[in-house]
Structures are given as structure tokens and as C-alpha cells.
Motif scaffolding. Structure first.
Motif, PDB file in Angstrom:
ATOM      1  N   ASP A 113       0.879  -1.174   0.000  1.00 12.15           N
ATOM      2  CA  ASP A 113       0.000   0.000   0.000  1.00 12.15           C
ATOM      3  C   ASP A 113       0.912   1.218   0.000  1.00 12.15           C
ATOM      4  O   ASP A 113       1.586   1.492   0.995  1.00 12.15           O
ATOM      5  CB  ASP A 113      -0.871  -0.078   1.271  1.00 12.15           C
ATOM      6  CG  ASP A 113      -1.829   1.104   1.447  1.00 12.15           C
ATOM      7  OD1 ASP A 113      -1.458   2.250   1.131  1.00 12.15           O
ATOM      8  OD2 ASP A 113      -2.953   0.864   1.946  1.00 12.15           O
ATOM      9  N   ASN A 118      -4.152  11.943  -1.114  1.00 12.25           N
ATOM     10  CA  ASN A 118      -5.508  12.431  -0.980  1.00 12.25           C
ATOM     11  C   ASN A 118      -5.825  13.210  -2.259  1.00 12.25           C
ATOM     12  O   ASN A 118      -5.141  14.188  -2.577  1.00 12.25           O
ATOM     13  CB  ASN A 118      -5.534  13.344   0.245  1.00 12.25           C
ATOM     14  CG  ASN A 118      -6.895  13.901   0.504  1.00 12.25           C
ATOM     15  OD1 ASN A 118      -7.791  13.808  -0.348  1.00 12.25           O
ATOM     16  ND2 ASN A 118      -7.065  14.488   1.666  1.00 12.25           N
ATOM     17  N   GLY A 155      -7.260   8.816  -1.325  1.00 15.87           N
ATOM     18  CA  GLY A 155      -8.382   9.408  -0.590  1.00 15.87           C
ATOM     19  C   GLY A 155      -9.267  10.154  -1.578  1.00 15.87           C
ATOM     20  O   GLY A 155      -8.908  11.220  -2.065  1.00 15.87           O
ATOM     21  N   TYR A 307     -11.726   7.298   8.301  1.00 19.32           N
ATOM     22  CA  TYR A 307     -10.488   6.738   7.737  1.00 19.32           C
ATOM     23  C   TYR A 307     -10.227   5.335   8.305  1.00 19.32           C
ATOM     24  O   TYR A 307      -9.890   4.402   7.563  1.00 19.32           O
ATOM     25  CB  TYR A 307      -9.360   7.704   8.097  1.00 19.32           C
ATOM     26  CG  TYR A 307      -7.988   7.423   7.525  1.00 19.32           C
ATOM     27  CD1 TYR A 307      -7.802   7.200   6.172  1.00 19.32           C
ATOM     28  CD2 TYR A 307      -6.863   7.438   8.369  1.00 19.32           C
ATOM     29  CE1 TYR A 307      -6.522   6.977   5.664  1.00 19.32           C
ATOM     30  CE2 TYR A 307      -5.587   7.223   7.865  1.00 19.32           C
ATOM     31  CZ  TYR A 307      -5.428   6.988   6.521  1.00 19.32           C
ATOM     32  OH  TYR A 307      -4.171   6.770   6.030  1.00 19.32           O
ATOM     33  N   THR A 331       3.440   5.055   4.985  1.00 20.25           N
ATOM     34  CA  THR A 331       2.994   6.433   5.244  1.00 20.25           C
ATOM     35  C   THR A 331       3.965   7.035   6.242  1.00 20.25           C
ATOM     36  O   THR A 331       4.791   6.325   6.826  1.00 20.25           O
ATOM     37  CB  THR A 331       1.594   6.517   5.905  1.00 20.25           C
ATOM     38  OG1 THR A 331       1.729   6.219   7.297  1.00 20.25           O
ATOM     39  CG2 THR A 331       0.594   5.593   5.255  1.00 20.25           C
ATOM     40  N   GLN A 335       1.261   8.550  11.303  1.00 21.97           N
ATOM     41  CA  GLN A 335       0.105   7.660  11.271  1.00 21.97           C
ATOM     42  C   GLN A 335       0.341   6.367  12.057  1.00 21.97           C
ATOM     43  O   GLN A 335      -0.427   5.413  11.947  1.00 21.97           O
ATOM     44  CB  GLN A 335      -0.275   7.344   9.815  1.00 21.97           C
ATOM     45  CG  GLN A 335      -0.729   8.589   9.060  1.00 21.97           C
ATOM     46  CD  GLN A 335      -1.495   8.264   7.778  1.00 21.97           C
ATOM     47  OE1 GLN A 335      -2.202   7.277   7.689  1.00 21.97           O
ATOM     48  NE2 GLN A 335      -1.336   9.129   6.776  1.00 21.97           N
ATOM     49  N   HIS A 338      -2.556   5.278  14.343  1.00 23.10           N
ATOM     50  CA  HIS A 338      -3.690   4.821  13.515  1.00 23.10           C
ATOM     51  C   HIS A 338      -3.502   3.357  13.101  1.00 23.10           C
ATOM     52  O   HIS A 338      -4.399   2.533  13.262  1.00 23.10           O
ATOM     53  CB  HIS A 338      -3.827   5.714  12.277  1.00 23.10           C
ATOM     54  CG  HIS A 338      -4.658   5.112  11.176  1.00 23.10           C
ATOM     55  ND1 HIS A 338      -6.032   5.067  11.231  1.00 23.10           N
ATOM     56  CD2 HIS A 338      -4.312   4.492  10.020  1.00 23.10           C
ATOM     57  CE1 HIS A 338      -6.491   4.456  10.153  1.00 23.10           C
ATOM     58  NE2 HIS A 338      -5.473   4.099   9.395  1.00 23.10           N
ATOM     59  N   PHE A 339      -2.315   3.042  12.603  1.00 20.14           N
ATOM     60  CA  PHE A 339      -2.107   1.665  12.127  1.00 20.14           C
ATOM     61  C   PHE A 339      -2.045   0.668  13.279  1.00 20.14           C
ATOM     62  O   PHE A 339      -2.606  -0.423  13.185  1.00 20.14           O
ATOM     63  CB  PHE A 339      -0.873   1.578  11.222  1.00 20.14           C
ATOM     64  CG  PHE A 339      -1.136   2.144   9.852  1.00 20.14           C
ATOM     65  CD1 PHE A 339      -2.033   1.518   8.986  1.00 20.14           C
ATOM     66  CD2 PHE A 339      -0.533   3.317   9.433  1.00 20.14           C
ATOM     67  CE1 PHE A 339      -2.314   2.049   7.735  1.00 20.14           C
ATOM     68  CE2 PHE A 339      -0.809   3.857   8.176  1.00 20.14           C
ATOM     69  CZ  PHE A 339      -1.693   3.220   7.325  1.00 20.14           C
TER      70      PHE A 339
END
Ligand code: ARG
Length: 569
Positions: A113, A118, A155, A307, A331, A335, A338-339
Motif C-alpha cells: 500500500d 488524498n 483518498g 479513515y 505512510t 500515522q 492509527h495503524f
């Protein structure tokens, strides 16, 4: 063939036998010439564990190890290291065999990925890093025989598209392409109106509803916007030589229909708690500084998804439809939480089967010379196309100085390859987890660990063959290393597979850069010590074969980083 792995296996077996316990040999490339080619460092630890004198244990390992088909007699050094020197004949036959890089690899399906900008805005330097690093990883994994599935998780969905559509609506058809030429300006204009004009903000919200409920007009306008934005990304990909096409797109919008199912699954598993109307997952391992539980919000109180919800849907798709064994995410480091959270939720909800590897490979920021985040002088985002233009312009000047006799077209082509290669290599050669300073002079230098240095090393070998009037592509001869510099170069050439396997396992392309740089400097030492064209046969042919192998390895290695070479520069 991965020589390091082979040595680890052979010496590890002897060490385990001698120590009576499972003990890794910890074979490393030797850090100094007097240590041989490789060094086994695992003996001291094993000796300590069983309370034995390390040199005694080392002597037993030497007696038990079966390496006489590839190495000279093992040497015990220092407190219990083993120095390993490869046999010249082993180097020669292994190089001649040219086993495919995929030999002996446990093949996996790996989703990478990367890039994933975005689409509401212009691609920025953060996406440049993701694009360059992710692309190199995809190439390396593919070369090792893995099935690689590229996923550009762009995005293209969410409330911000409402204001963009409302703004686009107010632009006449004739002006649209003009207005969309600079997405950053367009975004700021839309945002300005959204923040200051209530009537506009209301229309923007209505546009989101229209888009989500499948209103054909809203959809058509949205599609037009997405196409323009994607075309801009593709221009950057094309110039960077990045192999991302429309078939690699897995946009956020494509997960839209599965988001309610994801939330329903979480609910069935008893993982959902309601908090102020929002649906959240609380997991024990995530708390804030005060020790209060930190939620992963999967549905807002207004019913909108986030997200994180989309990323959970993406995990499910990647396991159930793509059959991924491993997923790598590129990324920036911000982040990270988040992951960690979505990986933990996916595992708690059994969206990802046990054993599926989910790995976030974060990277640091790209900084300007002042040590602050990389920006234009005015403090704006740097347009990537302009950055690449500047790289080529600067490289063009260098080429003109170095090679004024080449014709214009060739100078431009060299400048393109060197300029783009320099930008990519500057990024790839740093440990991705740290921030790095974007420095034109450093990256375009013909000395040090840079793309131009490696590209030049390649072209120099190719010109050697031209001077000798030898067709490098069809040239073949046996390599018989006798001089120490020939031996060292031969060993360096053997190391490509082990380096690539390490890059693939850990997700660090800078290992490959460090290797190529070392290969090029080892070649220079060889070339200074060992005459090639003027040598007598059979030495001449053996040395030419070493040169040829070096050029091929440099080209191949740079190719795996997504960097081109030229035949002369
Ligand atoms: N679009 C996001 C950004 O611009 C990056 C997406 C990364 N991939 C993912 N599966 N979340 O920051």
C-alpha cells in the motif's frame, strides 16, 4: 544463492551440536578485511549460556562444521569469533551459475500500500517519499518471486469533496480545466468559501449527501474532479518511473458499500461501545497520557464513517479477496498510532486471519536546509512536478560541464536519468525512519553514496568494454579470482541475494543502497589495483567477466530501486 543464509545454516548446525542447544551462528559480512569475508558472532553468547569457554566451543564448532565445499579452513579469532573466507572456486562457480533471485524463497502474496495521496489536494512531499520507497519495495519483493499486489489507497471520499464539488459547480465549463490546473489553489478557494459563506457551506453539505446517495449529477462532477486529480498524480508517477497504474487503484470510495458490514461485524463481536452517539472500539492497550481509554471511532454520531473504518474494510478485502499473506503500508510516522489501532481491531474482530502479517513501515519527514519541514520560500507546498523540473535542470548543468561534446538530445536524456535518479536515491539511501534534509548539492554529487556516483560507475564499465571493442552483452568468461581485490569484488557480487532478502524482510531499501555503494567502491579498488584490458589472458578475460558482472549488478540493483542507468555520461 544466499551465501550468508547457507553459512548460517552450516555453522549454526555445528554450533547447536557442539553447545547442545539451538544456537544461531549470527553470520555477518566481515567488518574488516582481516576478519575474512564473513564472521560468525554467535559463539560467545552460546558459550555464556552453557558456561563454557568460548574459544573451546569455537574449536569444537570448527571441528564439527562442514564448510569445506565453500570456505577455506575456519579461523578462530579474538574471544571466540569465527572468520570465514570463501574459496575462489566457490565464488567462481556461484557467480557463473547465476541462480535466479527467487531460488529458495518461500513465496508469499504481498500487498504493498503506497503513494495513496488524498485526491482533494495536490500530491506533496510526504507522498513523494511513500511513492518512491513503496515502489522500490514492490520491485524487490517481485524480483524475489513474491506475488506483489500494488494498492494505491487514494483518498477520494469524505466531506471535503462536498466543498470541492460546490465550488466546481460555480465554475463555468470553459474555466474548469484552468481552475483545476492547480489543485492546491482550488482547494484553498473552496475551503475559504466553506469557512466564510454559510450558504456555500450548506450547498457543500448537500453535495456530500448527493454524492453518498448516488445522485448522478453529483457523481459525474465528482468523477470529473477525480480524473483531473489522478491525471496529475500520473504525471508524477510517469516522470518518477513509478509502476502505478489505474489498475492498482483501490480508492477509499471502493470500500464504501462494505463499511456498514464492518461495523455490524464489530457489533456482533461485542467490540462496539457507544460514546456521545459515536460508535467506538476500546481496546485495553490504547490509553491516552492520563491513562484513559483511547477509542477507535468507526462511525460518527452523524452516521459518517472514518479513515479507520475504511482501513478495516481494506484489511478484510486484502485477506479475503486478494489472499494476502502480508500487507505493507508506507505512510509517514505520524500515522503510527492509527495503524497500531486498526491492526489491533482487525485482529480482535478476526477480520485478518492469524498469521497474516500487517506491517506499517513508517518514514520521517523531508526537511529543508533550515531543518524545518520542506516548503517553498513562501511557506507553501512544493509542487512535485516543479521539484522534478529543478532536478533535471540542475543535472543538465552538471552534464554540460562534464560532457560538453555530447549532443543536446543525449545531454537531456542523461540529465533526466541523473536528476530523477538523484532525487529518488537521496530518499532511498537514508534509513527511512529518520527525517532527512533535502540537499541538492549532496544528492547530485558524483562522489559519495549518491545516484550519480553509481550511475557513473556503471557507465565507466560500459565504456571500458567499448574501448576494448568487446560486446559486453554477449561476453562470457570464467572468473578466477586470485588477487585480493578480485576476491573481494567477487564476494561483494555474491552478496546481492542476501541483501535483497534482508530488504524484503525488514522493508529497508537503504540496505540495498549501502550495498551498491560498497560494491562500487570495491570495484574502484579492484580497478586501481588490477589492469584489465592490458592484462594477459586468461587473467584479462576473468577480469572482464568481473567488470561485466559488476555493471550488471549495479544496473539490476538500481533498477530494483526504480533508478535508470545510461551507457555513457
Ligand atoms: N491518503 C492517506 C494520506 O494521504 C494515506 C493512505 C495510506 N494508506 C492506508 N491504507 N491508510 O495520508
Amino acid at each position: 544463492m544466499n551465501v550468508r543464509a547457507l553459512l548460517n545454516k552450516r555453522i549454526g548446525a555445528a554450533l547447536s551440536q557442539a553447545s547442545g542447544a539451538d544456537s544461531p551462528a549470527a553470520v555477518q559480512p566481515a567488518s574488516r578485511p582481516e576478519f575474512g569475508d564473513y564472521q560468525a558472532n554467535g559463539i560467545m553468547g552460546a558459550a555464556k549460556r552453557i558456561g563454557m569457554n568460548p574459544r573451546e566451543l569455537a574449536a569444537q564448532v570448527v571441528a564439527a562444521a562442514t564448510v569445506d565445499d565453500l570456505a577455506e579452513p575456519l579461523e578462530i579469532a579474538g574471544p571466540g569469533f569465527l572468520n570465514i573466507t570463501l574459496q575462489g572456486s566457490f565464488i567462481a562457480t556461484t557467480l557463473a551459475a547465476e541462480a535466479p533471485l527467487s531460488a529458495g524463497i518461500n513465496r508469499q502474496t504481498v500487498v504493498v500500500d503506497y503513494s495513496s495521496p488524498n485526491l482533494a489536494k495536490e500530491m506533496h512531499v510526504g507522498h513523494l517519499r511513500s511513492t518512491i520507497i513503496g515502489d522500490a519495495m514492490a520491485r524487490v519483493l517481485e524480483a524475489l518471486g513474491h506475488t506483489v499486489i500494488r494498492q494505491n489507497h487514494v483518498g477520494d471520499w469524505g466531506t471535503q469533496f462536498g466543498m470541492l464539488l460546490a465550488h466546481l459547480h460555480d465554475v463555468s465549463d470553459a474555466d474548469q480545466s484552468n481552475e483545476l490546473a492547480d489543485l492546491e489553489v482550488f482547494y484553498r478557494a473552496a475551503k475559504g468559501r466553506f469557512d466564510s459563506q454559510p450558504e456555500f457551506a450548506a450547498r457543500a453539505r448537500a453535495a456530500v449527501v448527493g454524492l453518498q446517495s448516488g445522485d448522478p449529477d453529483a457523481q459525474a462532477q465528482w468523477q470529473r474532479f477525480i480524473d483531473v486529480s489522478l491525471a496529475h498524480c500520473e504525471e508524477v508517477y510517469q516522470r518518477l518511473g513509478v509502476a502505478l497504474s489505474r489498475t492498482d487503484l483501490a480508492p477509499e470510495s471502493s470500500y464504501n458499500d462494505s463499511l456498514p458490514t464492518i461495523v455490524a461485524t464489530l457489533e456482533q463481536q461485542g467490540l462496539i461501545e457507544e460514546s456521545d452517539g459515536a460508535l467506538c472500539v476500546f481496546l485495553d492497550q490504547f490509553t491516552n497520557k492520563q491513562g484513559d481509554p483511547l477509542p477507535v471511532i468507526v462511525r460518527k454520531s452523524d452516521g459518517g464513517y472514518l479513515y479507520a473504518t475504511t482501513d478495516l474494510a481494506a484489511i478484510l478485502y486484502r485477506t479475503s479477496s486478494l489472499n494476502a499473506d502480508r500487507v505493507l503500508y508506507y505512510t509517514d510516522a505520524r500515522q503510527g498510532l492509527h495503524f497500531r489501532q486498526i491492526f489491533a481491531v482487525a485482529s480482535a474482530a478476526e477480520l485478518a486471519p492469524e498469521g497474516m502479517l500487517l506491517e506499517h513501515h513508517p518514514f520521517g519527514a523531508m526537511l529543508g536546509a533550515d531543518g524545518k519541514p520542506f516548503q517553498t520560500r513562501a511557506g507553501g507546498v512544493v509542487r512535485l512536478t516543479e521539484l522534478l523540473d529543478e532536478a533535471e535542470t540542475r543535472a543538465r548543468q552538471l552534464v554540460a560541464e562534464k560532457n560538453p561534446d555530447l549532443d543536446e538530445a543525449e545531454q537531456s536524456e542523461i540529465a533526466r536519468v541523473v536528476g530523477i535518479g538523484a532525487v529518488k536515491y537521496a530518499d532511498l539511501s537514508k534509513n527511512r525512519t529518520s527525517d532527512y534534509v533535502f540537499d541538492w548539492d549532496q544528492m547530485l554529487s558524483f562522489e559519495g553514496n549518491t545516484a550519480p556516483y553509481l550511475q557513473y560507475a556503471y557507465s565507466r564499465i560500459r565504456s571500458l568494454f567499448r574501448r576494448g571493442d568487446i560486446d559486453a552483452d554477449s561476453f562470457a568468461a570464467e572468473i578466477s579470482p586470485t588477487e585480493p581485490q578480485e576476491h573481494k569484488l567477487g564476494v561483494a557480487l555474491l552478496r546481492l541475494p542476501e541483501v535483497l532478502e534482508q530488504v524484503a524482510a525488514e522493508g529497508f531499501p537503504h540496505y540495498l543502497c549501502a550495498y551498491l555503494y560498497e560494491l562500487a567502491t570495491t570495484f574502484t579498488q579492484f580497478y586501481e589495483a588490477c589492469p584489465v584490458l592490458s592484462a594477459d589472458e586468461p587473467v584479462r578475460s576473468s577480469r572482464l567477466a568481473l567488470c561485466n558482472h559488476t555493471a550488471r549488478t549495479l544496473k539490476r540493483g538500481l533498477g530494483l530501486l526504480g533508478i535508470e542507468t545510461v551507457e555513457r555520461m
